[in-house]
Design an enzyme around this catalytic site. Sequence first.
Site, short mmCIF file in Angstrom:
data_model
loop_
_atom_site.label_atom_id
_atom_site.label_comp_id
_atom_site.label_asym_id
_atom_site.label_seq_id
_atom_site.Cartn_x
_atom_site.Cartn_y
_atom_site.Cartn_z
N GLY A 1 -41.96 62.54 -50.45
CA GLY A 1 -40.52 62.28 -50.23
C GLY A 1 -40.27 61.33 -49.09
O GLY A 1 -39.55 61.66 -48.13
N ALA A 2 -40.82 60.10 -49.20
CA ALA A 2 -40.73 59.17 -48.06
C ALA A 2 -39.82 57.97 -48.34
O ALA A 2 -39.84 57.01 -47.58
CB ALA A 2 -42.12 58.70 -47.67
N SER A 3 -39.02 58.03 -49.39
CA SER A 3 -38.18 56.86 -49.69
C SER A 3 -37.05 56.69 -48.68
O SER A 3 -36.48 55.62 -48.53
CB SER A 3 -37.60 56.98 -51.11
OG SER A 3 -36.91 58.21 -51.24
N SER B 1 -36.31 79.06 -49.24
CA SER B 1 -37.41 78.12 -49.47
C SER B 1 -38.07 77.75 -48.14
O SER B 1 -39.29 77.66 -48.05
CB SER B 1 -36.92 76.86 -50.19
OG SER B 1 -36.16 76.02 -49.34
N LYS B 2 -37.27 77.56 -47.10
CA LYS B 2 -37.82 77.14 -45.81
C LYS B 2 -38.51 78.30 -45.08
O LYS B 2 -39.49 78.09 -44.37
CB LYS B 2 -36.71 76.53 -44.94
CG LYS B 2 -36.13 75.22 -45.52
CD LYS B 2 -37.19 74.15 -45.65
CE LYS B 2 -36.65 72.81 -46.10
NZ LYS B 2 -37.70 71.79 -46.23
N ASN C 1 -42.95 66.91 -47.10
CA ASN C 1 -41.60 66.64 -46.57
C ASN C 1 -40.52 66.68 -47.64
O ASN C 1 -39.36 66.93 -47.32
CB ASN C 1 -41.62 65.27 -45.88
CG ASN C 1 -40.22 64.76 -45.59
OD1 ASN C 1 -39.58 65.18 -44.63
ND2 ASN C 1 -39.72 63.86 -46.45
N ILE D 1 -30.58 66.87 -38.13
CA ILE D 1 -31.08 65.50 -38.04
C ILE D 1 -30.17 64.59 -38.87
O ILE D 1 -29.79 64.95 -40.00
CB ILE D 1 -32.54 65.42 -38.57
CG1 ILE D 1 -33.43 66.50 -37.94
CG2 ILE D 1 -33.13 64.02 -38.35
CD1 ILE D 1 -33.60 66.44 -36.43
N TYR E 1 -31.87 77.45 -49.97
CA TYR E 1 -32.56 76.54 -49.03
C TYR E 1 -33.25 77.34 -47.92
O TYR E 1 -34.42 77.10 -47.59
CB TYR E 1 -31.53 75.58 -48.44
CG TYR E 1 -32.08 74.52 -47.52
CD1 TYR E 1 -32.71 73.38 -48.03
CD2 TYR E 1 -31.95 74.63 -46.14
CE1 TYR E 1 -33.20 72.40 -47.19
CE2 TYR E 1 -32.44 73.65 -45.29
CZ TYR E 1 -33.06 72.54 -45.82
OH TYR E 1 -33.56 71.57 -44.98
P1 NAP Z 1 -33.24 62.99 -47.51
O1 NAP Z 1 -32.76 61.86 -46.66
O2 NAP Z 1 -32.32 63.53 -48.56
O3 NAP Z 1 -34.65 62.59 -48.18
C1 NAP Z 1 -35.29 63.48 -49.05
C2 NAP Z 1 -36.54 62.83 -49.59
O4 NAP Z 1 -37.18 63.76 -50.49
C3 NAP Z 1 -36.27 61.57 -50.39
O5 NAP Z 1 -37.26 60.60 -50.10
C4 NAP Z 1 -36.39 62.03 -51.84
O6 NAP Z 1 -36.88 61.01 -52.71
C5 NAP Z 1 -37.44 63.11 -51.71
N1 NAP Z 1 -37.43 64.05 -52.84
C6 NAP Z 1 -36.44 64.88 -53.22
N2 NAP Z 1 -36.81 65.57 -54.32
C7 NAP Z 1 -38.07 65.17 -54.62
C8 NAP Z 1 -39.01 65.52 -55.63
N3 NAP Z 1 -38.73 66.44 -56.56
N4 NAP Z 1 -40.20 64.90 -55.64
C9 NAP Z 1 -40.52 63.96 -54.72
N5 NAP Z 1 -39.67 63.59 -53.74
C10 NAP Z 1 -38.46 64.19 -53.69
O7 NAP Z 1 -33.62 64.27 -46.61
P2 NAP Z 1 -34.12 64.38 -45.09
O8 NAP Z 1 -32.96 64.75 -44.27
O9 NAP Z 1 -34.94 63.20 -44.74
O10 NAP Z 1 -35.07 65.67 -45.21
C11 NAP Z 1 -36.46 65.59 -45.30
C12 NAP Z 1 -37.05 66.99 -45.14
O11 NAP Z 1 -36.64 67.53 -43.88
C13 NAP Z 1 -36.58 67.99 -46.19
O12 NAP Z 1 -37.63 68.88 -46.51
C14 NAP Z 1 -35.47 68.74 -45.48
O13 NAP Z 1 -35.26 70.02 -46.01
C15 NAP Z 1 -36.01 68.79 -44.08
N6 NAP Z 1 -34.99 69.01 -43.05
C16 NAP Z 1 -33.99 68.12 -42.85
C17 NAP Z 1 -33.04 68.36 -41.87
C18 NAP Z 1 -31.89 67.43 -41.58
O14 NAP Z 1 -31.06 67.78 -40.75
N7 NAP Z 1 -31.83 66.26 -42.19
C19 NAP Z 1 -33.12 69.53 -41.10
C20 NAP Z 1 -34.15 70.41 -41.33
C21 NAP Z 1 -35.10 70.14 -42.31
P3 NAP Z 1 -35.94 60.28 -53.83
O15 NAP Z 1 -34.69 59.86 -53.14
O16 NAP Z 1 -36.80 59.16 -54.28
O17 NAP Z 1 -35.71 61.31 -54.89
#
Ligand code: NAP
Length: 248
Positions: A13-15, A159-160, A91, A189, A156
């Site tokens: 999930g690095a896009s 899962s976490k 991730n 974040i 969510y």
């Molecule tokens: P984000 O900007 O929505 O990015 C999520 C990434 O996951 C995207 O690259 C997406 O790829 C990929 N993804 C989603 N479903 C997928 C699947 N089935 N297979 C492969 N890739 C998939 O989210 P983020 O905020 O960066 O979060 C990243 C991680 O940190 C997550 O696990 C999230 O729960 C955790 N987190 C985030 C926060 C926060 O405040 N942002 C806080 C705590 C934890 P596509 O777009 O290509 O589908």
Amino acid sequence: MGLLKGKTALITGASKGIGRAIAIQYAKEGANVAFTYLSSVEKGQALENELAAYGIKAKGYRSDASNFKAAEELVNAVVTEFGGLDILVNNAGITRDNLLMRMTEEAWDEVINVNLKSCFNTVKAATRPMMKAKAGSIINITSVVGIKGNAGQANYAASKAGIIGFTKSVALELGSRNIRSNAVAPGFIETEMTGVLDEKVVQGWRDAIPMKRGGQAEEVANACVFLGSDMSSYISGQVLQVDGAMLT
Ligand code: NAP
């Protein structure tokens, strides 16, 4: 710097967001970077070129993290094409928020499969090459919500929380093989995931954080550099909060 020089990392999930920041920090530290995406195809392809500019080997794979067979094929492809796998960062994650009363079975299953089952999928596949190499660092991205719970996020949070139990179990099972397993728990974040929230809600979060601001994806990525590197060679089974003291 070169803290990860010569290592191969796979980041799911690095896009965009945190995963993208981890991929970039890893490339800056000299790691060869394999990464995945699912729907953001153009962003995934652009990242591959951006990473290669750091003079490392980089490749993006379109792969659904929730699919067991796809994860097995992905890990096998990375090991073949990169010559091994030293660091695995789980991730990929999604939210499908709703109050429990309104939460559908689909929303529950989707979040559990993408966020939690995905960790089982890749770790299971990565165990063999890491055991063979007698080394490895597994980093699973959880959340402070997995520790504390959050109204409107039962799926969510479950899962976490599951990721934390999984991470600790893997640390116990694979420690004797020199494979480390840790979790990183971000707080609030500023990424696309949190960008969908109402500004009033966001301000409420910021006010509640002792450091009085949201975190940046790079700040989570820095923790992942540390846990992926030999700087953390005796750290395993831990949950590292990156949250500005939000949950203290
Ligand atoms: P984000 O900007 O929505 O990015 C999520 C990434 O996951 C995207 O690259 C997406 O790829 C990929 N993804 C989603 N479903 C997928 C699947 N089935 N297979 C492969 N890739 C998939 O989210 P983020 O905020 O960066 O979060 C990243 C991680 O940190 C997550 O696990 C999230 O729960 C955790 N987190 C985030 C926060 C926060 O405040 N942002 C806080 C705590 C934890 P596509 O777009 O290509 O589908």
